[in-house]
Scaffold this motif. Structure first.
Motif, PDB file in Angstrom:
ATOM      1  N   ARG A 107       0.834  -1.214   0.000  1.00  0.00           N
ATOM      2  CA  ARG A 107       0.000   0.000   0.000  1.00  0.00           C
ATOM      3  C   ARG A 107       0.867   1.262   0.000  1.00  0.00           C
ATOM      4  O   ARG A 107       0.552   2.237  -0.683  1.00  0.00           O
ATOM      5  N   THR A 108       1.953   1.229   0.753  1.00  0.00           N
ATOM      6  CA  THR A 108       2.854   2.380   0.781  1.00  0.00           C
ATOM      7  C   THR A 108       3.456   2.616  -0.602  1.00  0.00           C
ATOM      8  O   THR A 108       3.560   3.763  -1.053  1.00  0.00           O
ATOM      9  N   CYS A 109       3.835   1.554  -1.294  1.00  0.00           N
ATOM     10  CA  CYS A 109       4.364   1.692  -2.655  1.00  0.00           C
ATOM     11  C   CYS A 109       3.300   2.252  -3.597  1.00  0.00           C
ATOM     12  O   CYS A 109       3.601   3.118  -4.432  1.00  0.00           O
ATOM     13  N   VAL A 110       2.074   1.773  -3.470  1.00  0.00           N
ATOM     14  CA  VAL A 110       0.985   2.275  -4.308  1.00  0.00           C
ATOM     15  C   VAL A 110       0.783   3.769  -4.054  1.00  0.00           C
ATOM     16  O   VAL A 110       0.669   4.567  -4.994  1.00  0.00           O
ATOM     17  N   ASP A 111       0.776   4.159  -2.792  1.00  0.00           N
ATOM     18  CA  ASP A 111       0.619   5.582  -2.449  1.00  0.00           C
ATOM     19  C   ASP A 111       1.761   6.415  -3.024  1.00  0.00           C
ATOM     20  O   ASP A 111       1.536   7.502  -3.557  1.00  0.00           O
ATOM     21  N   ARG A 112       2.983   5.903  -2.932  1.00  0.00           N
ATOM     22  CA  ARG A 112       4.139   6.627  -3.468  1.00  0.00           C
ATOM     23  C   ARG A 112       4.030   6.760  -4.986  1.00  0.00           C
ATOM     24  O   ARG A 112       4.341   7.809  -5.553  1.00  0.00           O
ATOM     25  N   ALA A 113       3.607   5.686  -5.640  1.00  0.00           N
ATOM     26  CA  ALA A 113       3.466   5.720  -7.093  1.00  0.00           C
ATOM     27  C   ALA A 113       2.401   6.735  -7.510  1.00  0.00           C
ATOM     28  O   ALA A 113       2.608   7.523  -8.435  1.00  0.00           O
ATOM     29  N   ARG A 114       1.272   6.727  -6.820  1.00  0.00           N
ATOM     30  CA  ARG A 114       0.195   7.675  -7.141  1.00  0.00           C
ATOM     31  C   ARG A 114       0.660   9.115  -6.957  1.00  0.00           C
ATOM     32  O   ARG A 114       0.188  10.013  -7.651  1.00  0.00           O
ATOM     33  N   ALA A 115       1.586   9.349  -6.035  1.00  0.00           N
ATOM     34  CA  ALA A 115       2.096  10.699  -5.766  1.00  0.00           C
ATOM     35  C   ALA A 115       3.237  11.102  -6.697  1.00  0.00           C
ATOM     36  O   ALA A 115       3.685  12.238  -6.657  1.00  0.00           O
ATOM     37  N   THR A 116       3.685  10.182  -7.536  1.00  0.00           N
ATOM     38  CA  THR A 116       4.783  10.462  -8.449  1.00  0.00           C
ATOM     39  C   THR A 116       4.229  11.084  -9.729  1.00  0.00           C
ATOM     40  O   THR A 116       3.424  10.453 -10.426  1.00  0.00           O
ATOM     41  N   PRO A 117       4.629  12.317 -10.053  1.00  0.00           N
ATOM     42  CA  PRO A 117       4.132  12.956 -11.274  1.00  0.00           C
ATOM     43  C   PRO A 117       4.401  12.096 -12.512  1.00  0.00           C
ATOM     44  O   PRO A 117       5.493  11.563 -12.682  1.00  0.00           O
ATOM     45  N   GLY A 118       3.376  11.930 -13.329  1.00  0.00           N
ATOM     46  CA  GLY A 118       3.503  11.165 -14.560  1.00  0.00           C
ATOM     47  C   GLY A 118       3.376   9.664 -14.400  1.00  0.00           C
ATOM     48  O   GLY A 118       3.366   8.938 -15.399  1.00  0.00           O
ATOM     49  N   CYS A 119       3.277   9.194 -13.184  1.00  0.00           N
ATOM     50  CA  CYS A 119       3.160   7.746 -12.964  1.00  0.00           C
ATOM     51  C   CYS A 119       1.700   7.327 -13.177  1.00  0.00           C
ATOM     52  O   CYS A 119       0.795   7.873 -12.557  1.00  0.00           O
ATOM     53  N   GLU A 120       1.510   6.345 -14.037  1.00  0.00           N
ATOM     54  CA  GLU A 120       0.170   5.882 -14.388  1.00  0.00           C
ATOM     55  C   GLU A 120      -0.127   4.483 -13.874  1.00  0.00           C
ATOM     56  O   GLU A 120      -1.200   3.944 -14.116  1.00  0.00           O
ATOM     57  N   GLY A 121       0.831   3.869 -13.176  1.00  0.00           N
ATOM     58  CA  GLY A 121       0.598   2.531 -12.672  1.00  0.00           C
ATOM     59  C   GLY A 121       1.852   1.905 -12.091  1.00  0.00           C
ATOM     60  O   GLY A 121       2.910   2.528 -12.055  1.00  0.00           O
ATOM     61  N   ILE A 122       1.691   0.661 -11.653  1.00  0.00           N
ATOM     62  CA  ILE A 122       2.797  -0.098 -11.056  1.00  0.00           C
ATOM     63  C   ILE A 122       2.854  -1.471 -11.719  1.00  0.00           C
ATOM     64  O   ILE A 122       1.826  -2.082 -12.004  1.00  0.00           O
ATOM     65  N   ALA A 123       4.059  -1.954 -11.917  1.00  0.00           N
ATOM     66  CA  ALA A 123       4.290  -3.302 -12.426  1.00  0.00           C
ATOM     67  C   ALA A 123       5.092  -4.076 -11.391  1.00  0.00           C
ATOM     68  O   ALA A 123       5.826  -3.495 -10.590  1.00  0.00           O
ATOM     69  N   LEU A 124       4.941  -5.386 -11.398  1.00  0.00           N
ATOM     70  CA  LEU A 124       5.740  -6.235 -10.516  1.00  0.00           C
ATOM     71  C   LEU A 124       5.842  -7.623 -11.098  1.00  0.00           C
ATOM     72  O   LEU A 124       5.036  -8.023 -11.929  1.00  0.00           O
ATOM     73  N   SER A 125       6.861  -8.330 -10.659  1.00  0.00           N
ATOM     74  CA  SER A 125       7.052  -9.730 -11.015  1.00  0.00           C
ATOM     75  C   SER A 125       6.874 -10.559  -9.760  1.00  0.00           C
ATOM     76  O   SER A 125       7.211 -10.119  -8.660  1.00  0.00           O
TER      77      SER A 125
END
Length: 168
Positions: A107-125
């Protein structure tokens, strides 16, 4: 839950490195066990921290888990494309599992990604056998992206990593 998620401190690198290595070993996630060449990467938190954001879960001053968050590509990104962040090496010490620590880290990573300008999503393996992590990802809205599955060691046919994404 009195778990705090924050950036790792240099004096915690060794502890998180050992938690990461032991998690992968104890959960049978390394094909070559103690001889797996990836074990050194798992222990090298300083290298990760120099190239990405390494977060830890702390309970009572003790590190109990961690994750590497790659906000915008860079040397730690394996899968992320343009406009995507990436999550890597999510671990929770065995004794701390079942308390929501892994979900708090994601959840913390998701919140950080959402707060990153230009970030439209997250990927993971993820590996097929990481069932607890899969449940966290599903709860948080990640979906399988089989077209992005990949093999980090192409000369070994049986090391396929599953890909998941979360679009904003």
């Amino acid at each position: 839950m009195d778990i705090m998620i924050r950036p790792v401190q240099p004096d915690e690198y060794k502890t998180l490195g050992e938690i990461t290595a032991q998690t992968y070993l104890e959960d049978g996630l390394l094909d070559f066990g103690e001889n797996d060449p990836y074990l050194g990467e798992l222990r090298d938190v300083a290298k990760r921290a120099a190239a990405a954001e390494v977060l830890v879960a702390v309970d009572g001053g003790r590190v109990i888990g961690g994750v590497t968050f790659v906000p915008d590509g860079g040397p730690m990104a394996d899968l992320a494309g343009p406009g995507e962040a990436e999550i890597r090496m999510l671990v929770v010490a065995r004794a701390a599992r079942g308390r929501g620590v892994g979900e708090a880290l994601v959840r913390t990573c998701v919140d950080r990604a959402r707060a990153t300008p230009g970030c439209e999503g997250i990927a993971l393996s993820t590996q097929r056998m990481m069932h607890s992590a899969h449940r966290i990802y599903e709860r948080l809205g990640f979906v399988r992206a089989p077209e992005r599955d990949w093999n980090p060691v192409p000369h070994l046919d049986d090391i396929d990593l599953l890909s998941c994404t979360l679009a904003f």
